[in-house]
Design an enzyme around this catalytic site. Structure first.
Site, mmCIF file in Angstrom:
data_model
loop_
_atom_site.group_PDB
_atom_site.id
_atom_site.type_symbol
_atom_site.label_atom_id
_atom_site.label_comp_id
_atom_site.label_asym_id
_atom_site.label_seq_id
_atom_site.Cartn_x
_atom_site.Cartn_y
_atom_site.Cartn_z
ATOM 1 N N ASP A 43 0.864 -1.187 0.000
ATOM 2 C CA ASP A 43 0.000 0.000 0.000
ATOM 3 C C ASP A 43 0.901 1.237 0.000
ATOM 4 O O ASP A 43 1.717 1.412 0.913
ATOM 5 C CB ASP A 43 -0.913 -0.035 1.232
ATOM 6 C CG ASP A 43 -2.012 1.015 1.165
ATOM 7 O OD1 ASP A 43 -1.944 1.923 0.318
ATOM 8 O OD2 ASP A 43 -2.950 0.912 1.995
ATOM 9 N N ASP A 95 -3.377 7.386 -3.277
ATOM 10 C CA ASP A 95 -3.268 6.292 -2.311
ATOM 11 C C ASP A 95 -3.765 5.024 -3.006
ATOM 12 O O ASP A 95 -4.908 4.987 -3.469
ATOM 13 C CB ASP A 95 -4.156 6.656 -1.105
ATOM 14 C CG ASP A 95 -4.236 5.576 -0.034
ATOM 15 O OD1 ASP A 95 -3.418 4.638 -0.072
ATOM 16 O OD2 ASP A 95 -5.118 5.693 0.831
ATOM 17 N N HIS A 148 -12.075 6.111 1.777
ATOM 18 C CA HIS A 148 -12.100 7.430 2.424
ATOM 19 C C HIS A 148 -11.876 8.536 1.411
ATOM 20 O O HIS A 148 -11.344 8.295 0.325
ATOM 21 C CB HIS A 148 -10.991 7.476 3.485
ATOM 22 C CG HIS A 148 -9.673 6.984 2.953
ATOM 23 N ND1 HIS A 148 -8.776 7.814 2.348
ATOM 24 C CD2 HIS A 148 -9.146 5.728 2.874
ATOM 25 C CE1 HIS A 148 -7.722 7.088 1.946
ATOM 26 N NE2 HIS A 148 -7.925 5.820 2.237
ATOM 27 N N HIS A 188 -7.222 10.674 5.512
ATOM 28 C CA HIS A 188 -8.562 10.128 5.773
ATOM 29 C C HIS A 188 -9.548 11.251 6.025
ATOM 30 O O HIS A 188 -9.816 11.612 7.159
ATOM 31 C CB HIS A 188 -8.529 9.156 6.958
ATOM 32 C CG HIS A 188 -7.790 7.894 6.642
ATOM 33 N ND1 HIS A 188 -6.673 7.489 7.329
ATOM 34 C CD2 HIS A 188 -7.993 6.957 5.693
ATOM 35 C CE1 HIS A 188 -6.237 6.366 6.800
ATOM 36 N NE2 HIS A 188 -7.016 6.011 5.812
ATOM 37 N N GLU A 195 -11.018 1.090 -1.154
ATOM 38 C CA GLU A 195 -10.107 0.008 -0.785
ATOM 39 C C GLU A 195 -10.788 -1.178 -0.135
ATOM 40 O O GLU A 195 -10.807 -1.307 1.078
ATOM 41 C CB GLU A 195 -8.945 0.511 0.075
ATOM 42 C CG GLU A 195 -9.293 1.320 1.291
ATOM 43 C CD GLU A 195 -8.033 1.708 2.070
ATOM 44 O OE1 GLU A 195 -7.155 0.856 2.279
ATOM 45 O OE2 GLU A 195 -7.943 2.886 2.470
ATOM 46 N N GLU A 243 -6.553 -1.237 -3.862
ATOM 47 C CA GLU A 243 -7.009 0.135 -3.646
ATOM 48 C C GLU A 243 -6.648 1.024 -4.836
ATOM 49 O O GLU A 243 -5.570 0.896 -5.403
ATOM 50 C CB GLU A 243 -6.347 0.702 -2.377
ATOM 51 C CG GLU A 243 -6.722 2.149 -2.083
ATOM 52 C CD GLU A 243 -6.094 2.688 -0.799
ATOM 53 O OE1 GLU A 243 -5.008 2.195 -0.417
ATOM 54 O OE2 GLU A 243 -6.691 3.595 -0.192
HETATM 55 MN MN MN Z 1 -3.736 2.891 1.076
HETATM 56 MN MN MN Z 2 -6.436 4.326 1.793
#
Ligand code: MN
Ligand code: MN
Length: 300
Positions: free
Chosen positions: A85, A96, A156, A164, A188, A285
């Site tokens: 990640d 992200d 998010h 977030h 995600e 994600e």
């Molecule tokens: Mn992530």
């Molecule tokens: Mn994330």
């Protein structure tokens, strides 16, 4: 969305893509996870961006928030189910995204199901539409394939220097009453062979600064000063240890200082999140830009 902001997201996405490609290429049997992490994080900086958080490398029943320890000796096994990640930001605008890797293909079905869940969720990510539709797609897809979504983890919004932000995007139906607005989001889904419930472990490798006062210990105070360079974004203990080594602070003094800072609430902690033993968890994600006229999937 301002053109300048959109361009920062796109630049972050380009660097994210090369970072994730490098990580996948390096994720071979026997690789030291610490080395993989450091090489990928170095690439992000070399390509003119910055890490929005330390690269997360979570194994098997671990779902999130694991990153190598400063003196980590873990090597990747053929049988491991690895989640990579990565968060990249350009002037605070974050891309992200995550992939799951399994070298012996024993968990291929789980990864495939998770990828399908993400694709189905992306297909209903539209301006003005209910956030809940994404969670419903994720839950339905994973259950049809025999897995559980991880109910207590979710996607998010992505704010400026804020990983977030609103909205929160639950990985299940009936979890949100909001509609999608213009802005960046990360979807995600996590697929689990267990109950779909992660718990905090004892292991903490990722921190962020909560407040800069309230400790007396001189080493703790020095750590706050050194961690100031990370701003408000999360950082890894191994990043801080690089700075303390350069400042000639002894390892045990760092350990003592960190304990103080956690106790005093100066450092916020992100404990490793785990499913129950013998379960395996996958994660995929993607970040998206939701605009009134269209939705852009970043890093493709
Ligand atoms: Mn992530
Ligand atoms: Mn994330």
């Amino acid at each position: 969305m301002e053109t300048k902001v959109l361009n920062n997201y796109k630049k972050a996405a380009t660097v994210w893509k090369s970072a994730i490609n490098m990580a996948e290429k390096k994720a071979k049997e026997g690789v030291l996870l610490l080395e993989l992490a450091e090489q990928v994080e170095k690439l992000i900086v070399e390509e003119g961006a910055a890490c929005a958080f330390p690269i997360n490398l979570s194994l098997n029943e671990e779902a999130a928030h694991f990153t190598p320890k400063w003196n980590d000796t873990t090597v990747l096994k053929k049988t491991d189910l690895l989640k990579i990640d990565i968060g990249v930001h350009v002037e605070g605008y974050i891309c992200d995204g995550a992939v799951s890797v399994n070298l012996d293909n024993a968990h291929a079905k789980q990864i495939e199901a998770n990828e399908l869940a993400l694709a189905n969720a992306i297909s209903v990510a539209e301006f003005g539409k209910p956030v809940e539709r994404m969670g419903a797609e994720i839950e339905r897809t994973l259950k049809e394939k025999g897995f559980n979504p991880v109910y207590n983890l979710g996607g998010h919004g992505l704010g400026e220097y804020d990983i977030h932000s609103s909205p929160s995007i639950p990985n299940h139906a009936r979890g949100s009453s909001q509609n999608l607005e213009e802005g960046a989001i990360a979807i995600e889904p996590f697929a689990s062979t267990g109950r779909g419930n992660v718990m905090e472990s004892q292991q903490v490798e990722i921190f962020s600064i909560e407040k800069k006062f309230g400790v007396r210990n001189p080493f703790a105070r020095k750590l706050i000063e050194l961690a100031g360079d990370f701003g408000e974004l999360p950082f890894a203990e191994r990043w801080l240890r690089k700075k303390t080594a350069a400042a000639k602070i002894e390892d045990y003094q760092v350990t003592v200082g960190l304990k103080e800072l956690m106790k005093a609430g100066c450092f916020h902690t992100y404990p490793g999140l785990r499913e129950s033993a013998r379960s395996t968890v996958t994660q995929v994600e993607k970040s998206l830009i939701v605009l009134e006229e269209k939705t852009i999937v970043l890093g493709e």
